[in-house]
Design a protein around this motif. Structure first.
Motif, PDB file in Angstrom:
ATOM      1  N   ILE A 123       0.845  -1.200   0.000  1.00  0.00           N
ATOM      2  CA  ILE A 123       0.000   0.000   0.000  1.00  0.00           C
ATOM      3  C   ILE A 123       0.879   1.249   0.000  1.00  0.00           C
ATOM      4  O   ILE A 123       1.875   1.336   0.731  1.00  0.00           O
ATOM      5  N   ALA A 124       0.482   2.221  -0.828  1.00  0.00           N
ATOM      6  CA  ALA A 124       1.220   3.485  -0.903  1.00  0.00           C
ATOM      7  C   ALA A 124       1.192   4.195   0.450  1.00  0.00           C
ATOM      8  O   ALA A 124       2.136   4.899   0.820  1.00  0.00           O
ATOM      9  N   GLY A 125       0.094   4.008   1.188  1.00  0.00           N
ATOM     10  CA  GLY A 125      -0.044   4.676   2.474  1.00  0.00           C
ATOM     11  C   GLY A 125       1.058   4.319   3.465  1.00  0.00           C
ATOM     12  O   GLY A 125       1.431   5.141   4.303  1.00  0.00           O
ATOM     13  N   PHE A 126       1.622   3.115   3.373  1.00  0.00           N
ATOM     14  CA  PHE A 126       2.686   2.713   4.301  1.00  0.00           C
ATOM     15  C   PHE A 126       3.826   3.731   4.304  1.00  0.00           C
ATOM     16  O   PHE A 126       4.344   4.108   5.355  1.00  0.00           O
ATOM     17  N   TYR A 127       4.186   4.190   3.113  1.00  0.00           N
ATOM     18  CA  TYR A 127       5.378   5.018   2.953  1.00  0.00           C
ATOM     19  C   TYR A 127       5.189   6.422   3.518  1.00  0.00           C
ATOM     20  O   TYR A 127       6.112   7.016   4.065  1.00  0.00           O
ATOM     21  N   MET A 141       4.004   6.984  -4.847  1.00  0.00           N
ATOM     22  CA  MET A 141       3.265   6.605  -6.064  1.00  0.00           C
ATOM     23  C   MET A 141       3.908   5.347  -6.632  1.00  0.00           C
ATOM     24  O   MET A 141       5.096   5.114  -6.425  1.00  0.00           O
ATOM     25  N   THR A 142       3.133   4.598  -7.374  1.00  0.00           N
ATOM     26  CA  THR A 142       3.710   3.466  -8.104  1.00  0.00           C
ATOM     27  C   THR A 142       2.907   3.238  -9.380  1.00  0.00           C
ATOM     28  O   THR A 142       1.710   3.556  -9.419  1.00  0.00           O
ATOM     29  N   GLY A 159      -1.875   1.287 -15.196  1.00  0.00           N
ATOM     30  CA  GLY A 159      -2.243   0.616 -13.946  1.00  0.00           C
ATOM     31  C   GLY A 159      -3.229   1.462 -13.157  1.00  0.00           C
ATOM     32  O   GLY A 159      -3.654   2.528 -13.608  1.00  0.00           O
ATOM     33  N   THR A 160      -3.578   0.972 -11.986  1.00  0.00           N
ATOM     34  CA  THR A 160      -4.471   1.762 -11.134  1.00  0.00           C
ATOM     35  C   THR A 160      -3.683   2.849 -10.393  1.00  0.00           C
ATOM     36  O   THR A 160      -4.247   3.586  -9.582  1.00  0.00           O
ATOM     37  N   ASN A 161      -2.412   2.952 -10.684  1.00  0.00           N
ATOM     38  CA  ASN A 161      -1.484   4.019 -10.294  1.00  0.00           C
ATOM     39  C   ASN A 161      -1.905   4.906  -9.114  1.00  0.00           C
ATOM     40  O   ASN A 161      -2.437   6.003  -9.316  1.00  0.00           O
ATOM     41  N   PRO A 162      -1.644   4.459  -7.886  1.00  0.00           N
ATOM     42  CA  PRO A 162      -2.079   5.229  -6.713  1.00  0.00           C
ATOM     43  C   PRO A 162      -1.145   6.378  -6.330  1.00  0.00           C
ATOM     44  O   PRO A 162       0.030   6.388  -6.692  1.00  0.00           O
ATOM     45  N   ILE A 163      -1.714   7.302  -5.581  1.00  0.00           N
ATOM     46  CA  ILE A 163      -0.993   8.444  -4.994  1.00  0.00           C
ATOM     47  C   ILE A 163      -1.317   8.470  -3.507  1.00  0.00           C
ATOM     48  O   ILE A 163      -2.483   8.359  -3.131  1.00  0.00           O
ATOM     49  N   ASP A 178      -4.660   8.031   0.434  1.00  0.00           N
ATOM     50  CA  ASP A 178      -4.069   6.899  -0.301  1.00  0.00           C
ATOM     51  C   ASP A 178      -5.125   6.444  -1.296  1.00  0.00           C
ATOM     52  O   ASP A 178      -6.070   5.751  -0.935  1.00  0.00           O
ATOM     53  N   MET A 179      -4.972   6.838  -2.539  1.00  0.00           N
ATOM     54  CA  MET A 179      -6.042   6.640  -3.519  1.00  0.00           C
ATOM     55  C   MET A 179      -5.507   6.179  -4.857  1.00  0.00           C
ATOM     56  O   MET A 179      -4.544   6.702  -5.382  1.00  0.00           O
TER      57      MET A 179
END
Lengths: 361, 361
Positions: A123-127, A141-142, A159-163, A178-179
């Motif tokens: 999860i992007a939120g971890f970072y 982001m990834t 991709g579903t490319n989150p921020i 985290d979306m």
């Protein structure tokens, strides 16, 4: 009601750590990877936690992921770097590169790191929660395997490319964003499919590019839609966000961008062309005291949160949430009551226990 | 067909420059401000160009904007700064602060500047196009007068809070992203109102928080919806984006955040509380060569653009656009054929000509 079994988070963390070690991942890295998956399970983002362990396992088994990567900085300035993740687990390379971004922010106020030759990072939120521990505003982001069509397209191209980003309060819990840049998470479509239920208009198109409410039509060659869904509702904006993430993570680092991002799971199609190395991430960090007194910032965030909690509610609702509320509530419950896992997930973990000889229950 | 009159961009630029100078703005600043408005008119973002000159004029007339600001850096690190805009025109303070961000990126690779005590800065896209001239990836954001409800709220709490960024190609024109975090621009609702036409579901709610297709219901106490519109379609994500912009522009700089952002036009309600100074902007800049060889980056962007142009089109469309296409096409036409202005806009400019004695036609 879907059947679940519930496990203490420490139990899941331990199992994950041991499975990764069984696969040749060094102890500290396995611990780090287990931390990232556990964060997802605690925060209620079930699709990104132990539910994915089987997929990581499969990728290791066929030699697609390097268990002992040596990430390196291949180019840098005081406030920037590109990291080559040496084809390691994203769950290990991601935290490593995020620390580089945070160290650079500590030095000069802002640090931005783009990462190639890596794999899915959880999860992007971890970072961005890691950044909060250091009084930094973090960004993560990834990119990811293609699943989303650009507006007015019929093919999966992004991709579903989150921020993700997060802002600390003083007395209030932080605002945590985290979306994904798609209308919904892929997991929601999988759930509808399992239930044989229709999905709302605006989530997906079929293989011919027509709007569909049939989850099978998406899975069998269709595509998800970007946030906003159609032109009238700003689907071009979700496409723009996904594009921004794709470029910052993958063009900037020399990873595979757009439809060429390699697959995460065995059943996914392998792109016919490679334009770089692995998938890509991007991490940013800003020192709050590079802009404003951190206590003043946090007091204002408290005020922001309290002000927004007082918004007059829309009919039939309890009013707006603060970004991060649902995940924080999930964590509070799951830390004490354990993590409920769906039976197919439990079956996968039992399979891994049998394969590796590591006891699960 | 709506009636328009067409003017060469140089003619509009000259008129704007002279009106600002008449209001006491120094010549270089007036020129800068005219550049920003002209960029909007050229790029087809008609709501943000000379159509706004009357509003700036009114704000100067009642002393709300300082014609001779001295922007200052009130706090900084090598890669960060907070700028106090001294209550100047955003069209002057914005470019000043953007240069600070770009200079910092030149020095250490990444530069981020948050700005308080400023006013509306025109189109966000202007700033990231400036960054492209210096081989930088730019970011620009601003908050604005409240207009958008958070998901599940009934009140206006956030502005349309845009985000812009741009990525250069080598042979291809750049990817340029400039998007509000609301479902649509407010201007689209004004256009529907003028035509007495209904607006699509998902754009707005009325004063009681119910979904509405009546543009009057929005204007008379309703609110716009964030990108995504409702929960099923990701309205919480648009709310998250608007929140991110609000915090980075206004909490981080000490400006008025959320519902307390001061109004831009005389007819707008003045917030009952002030929590900072003016509105806020945020500018970021990244040196491409801090990550990757810039020519390699641009070649990959060319490839990205060509790959995405080849996406199989959705039924009834010509296929996906590349972000920035519509604005670039508008600019190509308007540079040679002139800028078409709606008659009410022309009337406003004639009014200003009469007031100031500066000839318009």
């Amino acid at each position: 009601m879907t059947e679940t079994c519930t496990y203490p988070i420490a139990h899941l963390h331990e199992f994950v750590r041991r499975v990764f070690m069984h696969l040749g991942v060094p102890k500290a890295d396995a611990h780090q990877a287990a931390d990232v998956l556990a964060a997802a399970d605690l925060r209620g983002i079930d699709s990104h936690g132990v539910a994915r362990l089987r997929m990581y396992y499969d990728m290791f088994q066929i030699g697609r992921i390097n268990p002992t990567p040596q990430p390196t900085i291949v180019r840098e300035l005081p406030g920037t770097a590109t990291v080559d993740g040496d084809n390691g687990l994203g769950l290990v390379v991601g935290p490593w590169a995020n620390r580089v971004a945070m160290d650079k922010a500590d030095q000069v106020g802002s640090g931005w790191v783009s990462v190639c030759h890596t794999n899915h990072f959880g999860i992007a939120g971890f970072y961005v929660l890691e950044a909060l521990k250091r009084d930094l505003i973090g960004f993560a982001m990834t990119n990811a395997t293609k699943l989303v069509a650009p507006l007015w397209g019929t093919e999966r191209m992004l991709g579903t490319n989150p921020i993700a980003t997060a802002f600390p309060g003083l007395e209030e819990p932080p605002i945590v964003i985290d979306m994904a840049s798609s209308t919904v998470a892929y997991g929601k479509i999988e759930i509808a499919r399992r239930k044989q239920a229709a999905i709302p208009e605006g989530w997906a198109i079929d293989a011919d590019g027509n709007s569909t409410t049939n989850p099978d039509a998406l899975i069998e060659g269709g595509a998800q839609l970007p946030l906003g869904s159609d032109y009238a509702h700003g689907g071009h904006k979700g496409y723009c966000l996904a594009t921004m993430v794709d470029v910052l993570t993958s063009v900037l680092s020399g990873a595979n961008w757009g439809p060429f991002a390699p697959p995460f799971a065995l059943r996914q199609e392998t792109p016919g062309r490679s334009v770089g190395k692995g998938i890509g991430h991007c991490f940013g960090a800003l020192r709050i005291d590079g802009f404003i007194d951190p206590d003043e910032f946090k007091r204002q965030i408290d005020d922001w949160i309290r002000t927004f909690r007082q918004t007059k509610p829309a009919p039939g609702t309890n009013g707006p949430l603060i970004p991060g509320d649902p995940e924080r509530h999930a964590e509070a419950v799951r830390r004490t009551e354990g993590v409920p896992l769906l039976l197919p997930v439990v079956d996968n973990l039992r399979f891994l226990a049998k394969e590796t000889g590591i006891p699960f229950e």
